[in-house]
Design an enzyme around this catalytic site. Structure first.
Site, PDB file in Angstrom:
ATOM      1  N   PRO A  54      40.088  35.244  -0.141  1.00  0.00           N
ATOM      2  CA  PRO A  54      40.815  35.549   1.095  1.00  0.00           C
ATOM      3  C   PRO A  54      41.477  36.924   1.024  1.00  0.00           C
ATOM      4  O   PRO A  54      41.984  37.314  -0.033  1.00  0.00           O
ATOM      5  CB  PRO A  54      41.862  34.442   1.205  1.00  0.00           C
ATOM      6  CG  PRO A  54      41.779  33.643  -0.030  1.00  0.00           C
ATOM      7  CD  PRO A  54      40.574  34.038  -0.809  1.00  0.00           C
ATOM      8  N   ALA A  87      45.950  38.123   0.765  1.00  0.00           N
ATOM      9  CA  ALA A  87      46.603  36.853   0.464  1.00  0.00           C
ATOM     10  C   ALA A  87      47.235  36.862  -0.918  1.00  0.00           C
ATOM     11  O   ALA A  87      47.787  35.867  -1.363  1.00  0.00           O
ATOM     12  CB  ALA A  87      45.571  35.721   0.555  1.00  0.00           C
ATOM     13  N   GLY A  88      47.144  37.989  -1.630  1.00  0.00           N
ATOM     14  CA  GLY A  88      47.694  38.064  -2.986  1.00  0.00           C
ATOM     15  C   GLY A  88      46.752  37.495  -4.021  1.00  0.00           C
ATOM     16  O   GLY A  88      47.159  37.167  -5.127  1.00  0.00           O
ATOM     17  N   GLY A 136      44.027  39.165  -5.100  1.00  0.00           N
ATOM     18  CA  GLY A 136      43.312  40.247  -5.778  1.00  0.00           C
ATOM     19  C   GLY A 136      41.991  40.638  -5.135  1.00  0.00           C
ATOM     20  O   GLY A 136      41.098  41.147  -5.822  1.00  0.00           O
ATOM     21  N   SER A 137      41.860  40.424  -3.816  1.00  0.00           N
ATOM     22  CA  SER A 137      40.570  40.741  -3.182  1.00  0.00           C
ATOM     23  C   SER A 137      40.274  42.239  -3.235  1.00  0.00           C
ATOM     24  O   SER A 137      39.135  42.634  -3.514  1.00  0.00           O
ATOM     25  CB  SER A 137      40.537  40.242  -1.738  1.00  0.00           C
ATOM     26  OG  SER A 137      41.512  40.922  -0.969  1.00  0.00           O
ATOM     27  N   ALA A 173      41.289  44.486  -5.438  1.00  0.00           N
ATOM     28  CA  ALA A 173      40.935  44.878  -6.810  1.00  0.00           C
ATOM     29  C   ALA A 173      39.514  44.434  -7.135  1.00  0.00           C
ATOM     30  O   ALA A 173      38.738  45.191  -7.730  1.00  0.00           O
ATOM     31  CB  ALA A 173      41.915  44.263  -7.802  1.00  0.00           C
ATOM     32  N   ALA A 174      39.149  43.213  -6.731  1.00  0.00           N
ATOM     33  CA  ALA A 174      37.795  42.716  -7.029  1.00  0.00           C
ATOM     34  C   ALA A 174      36.749  43.566  -6.317  1.00  0.00           C
ATOM     35  O   ALA A 174      35.696  43.892  -6.895  1.00  0.00           O
ATOM     36  CB  ALA A 174      37.677  41.248  -6.609  1.00  0.00           C
ATOM     37  N   ASP A 210      45.843  43.270 -11.323  1.00  0.00           N
ATOM     38  CA  ASP A 210      44.709  42.823 -10.509  1.00  0.00           C
ATOM     39  C   ASP A 210      43.391  43.448 -10.962  1.00  0.00           C
ATOM     40  O   ASP A 210      42.377  42.752 -11.113  1.00  0.00           O
ATOM     41  CB  ASP A 210      44.944  43.153  -9.028  1.00  0.00           C
ATOM     42  CG  ASP A 210      46.033  42.294  -8.413  1.00  0.00           C
ATOM     43  OD1 ASP A 210      46.821  41.703  -9.172  1.00  0.00           O
ATOM     44  OD2 ASP A 210      46.101  42.214  -7.174  1.00  0.00           O
TER      45      ASP A 210
HETATM   46  O1  PMV Z   1      50.914  39.277  -4.179  1.00  0.00           O
HETATM   47  P1  PMV Z   1      50.328  40.224  -5.135  1.00  0.00           P
HETATM   48  O2  PMV Z   1      49.097  39.718  -5.803  1.00  0.00           O
HETATM   49  O3  PMV Z   1      50.184  41.599  -4.584  1.00  0.00           O
HETATM   50  O4  PMV Z   1      51.310  40.289  -6.392  1.00  0.00           O
HETATM   51  C1  PMV Z   1      52.481  40.994  -6.416  1.00  0.00           C
HETATM   52  C2  PMV Z   1      53.152  40.725  -7.721  1.00  0.00           C
HETATM   53  C3  PMV Z   1      54.496  41.379  -7.822  1.00  0.00           C
HETATM   54  O5  PMV Z   1      55.057  40.979  -9.079  1.00  0.00           O
HETATM   55  C4  PMV Z   1      55.418  40.921  -6.717  1.00  0.00           C
HETATM   56  C5  PMV Z   1      54.385  42.888  -7.787  1.00  0.00           C
HETATM   57  C6  PMV Z   1      53.719  43.518  -8.986  1.00  0.00           C
HETATM   58  O6  PMV Z   1      53.282  44.665  -8.862  1.00  0.00           O
HETATM   59  O7  PMV Z   1      53.669  42.911 -10.073  1.00  0.00           O
END
Ligand code: PMV
Length: 318
Positions: free
Chosen positions: A98, A101-102, A104-105, A107-108, A150
């Site tokens: 997705p 959504a956090g 890692g799309s 980066a992948a 990521d």
């Molecule tokens: O939601 P993401 O996957 O972008 O993760 C952010 C993680 C944080 O700790 C909030 C920021 C970071 O750079 O580590």
């Protein structure tokens, strides 16, 4: 034609605290982005018909763009193409991860693009070079922001313990369920919000970060020894601490409580920057299926994934 793929990721423990030097644990998951590169004399085209949000096609020569959301994913591929001054190519992106959504799309997608270009153009980059260049490209597109977690997970796979350094760590696979609120999140603004809270209340927020760092460190032997009850308990504690620093949301909480209630999860927490995006849950005796049903009933999108999966790979003959 050359294809490469790379995995998405989840942060198991330690988000936000890691920005201030505490430990975080992330794992690659078995949702992947695949990028295919083939020769197209006289043109340079990026297409991504299978992206989860919406299909689009961008012709870099004419500048034609079919969807605004898709432009974000395309920016990463375009930056990678520019990095290597690549031309006369058709680039196709397919992703099960997705977007925004956090998980890692981006980066992948960057890692898979760099890996495919490496092979197709004979660039002779090693795996470490791919991780490093991909991190630089992701950072450039995100205008200076972006932790190496990521891109390192997308390249090397497995698990990474991140604090002031990034350390690969050998742990068994975990079956978890990811619930997506459907609300895109903005990592930069969530990080700024938490860092501002830390600046205003250092005596309160610094100990919270320290506690989160201890959870990350304690989770490692628990995963190694498969002590899932304790691991779930620490997920719940970590979620509470993230709520305390203000990155929870009603939608995330609804999924977390649905997971712990009807879904019978052993533990559940938000993952990543928060404010929207995803949560993760550890299935209980009722299994991943019951958990996914509970998350869908709470209006989430649910994905059953394994953590600690394989990193970037070439997709020969696919
Ligand atoms: O939601 P993401 O996957 O972008 O993760 C952010 C993680 C944080 O700790 C909030 C920021 C970071 O750079 O580590």
């Amino acid at each position: 034609m050359t294809s490469a793929s790379a995995p998405g990721k989840v942060i198991l423990f330690g988000e936000h605290a890691v920005v201030s030097g505490a430990a975080a644990l992330g794992g690659a998951v078995d949702l992947r982005a695949k990028v295919t590169v083939e020769d197209l004399p006289g043109s340079l085209t990026i297409s991504a018909d299978d992206l989860i949000l919406r299909g689009f096609s961008l012709d870099l020569v004419s500048g034609r763009i079919a969807s605004a959301e898709a432009l974000n994913a395309v920016r990463y591929v375009r930056a990678a193409l520019q990095e290597f001054e690549a031309r006369d190519l058709r680039v196709k992106i397919e992703s099960e991860i997705p977007l925004a959504a956090g998980m890692g799309s981006s980066a992948a997608i960057v890692v898979a693009t760099v890996a495919a270009l490496n092979m197709h153009l004979g660039l002779a980059l090693g795996t470490k070079d791919i991780a490093q260049i991909s991190h630089m490209i992701e950072k450039k597109v995100q205008q200076g922001y972006g932790s190496p977690m990521d891109t390192a997970l997308a390249t090397f796979g497995g698990y990474l313990l991140v604090s002031t350094s990034v350390m690969p760590i050998d742990l068994p696979a975990l079956d978890i369920v990811v619930g997506y609120t459907g609300i895109p999140h903005d990592t930069r603004s969530e990080v700024e919000k938490v860092q501002s809270l830390l600046a205003r209340y250092p005596d309160i927020v610094a100990p919270i970060f320290q506690a989160i760092g201890s959870i990350s460190a304690r989770s490692v032997p628990l995963i190694r020894d498969r002590k899932l009850l304790e691991l779930g308990e620490l997920m719940n504690v970590n979620h509470g601490l993230l709520e305390a620093v203000g990155v929870g949301s009603r939608e995330l909480s609804e999924l977390v409580y649905a997971a712990r209630g009807a879904g019978n999860a052993i533990g559940a927490k938000l993952t990543g920057a928060g404010g929207g995006g995803c949560m993760i849950a550890l299935p209980g005796p009722a299994g991943a299926e019951a958990l996914m049903v509970a998350l869908r009933q709470a209006k989430g999108l649910a994905y059953s994934v394994k953590t600690g999966c394989e990193g970037m790979r070439m997709e020969v003959g696919k």
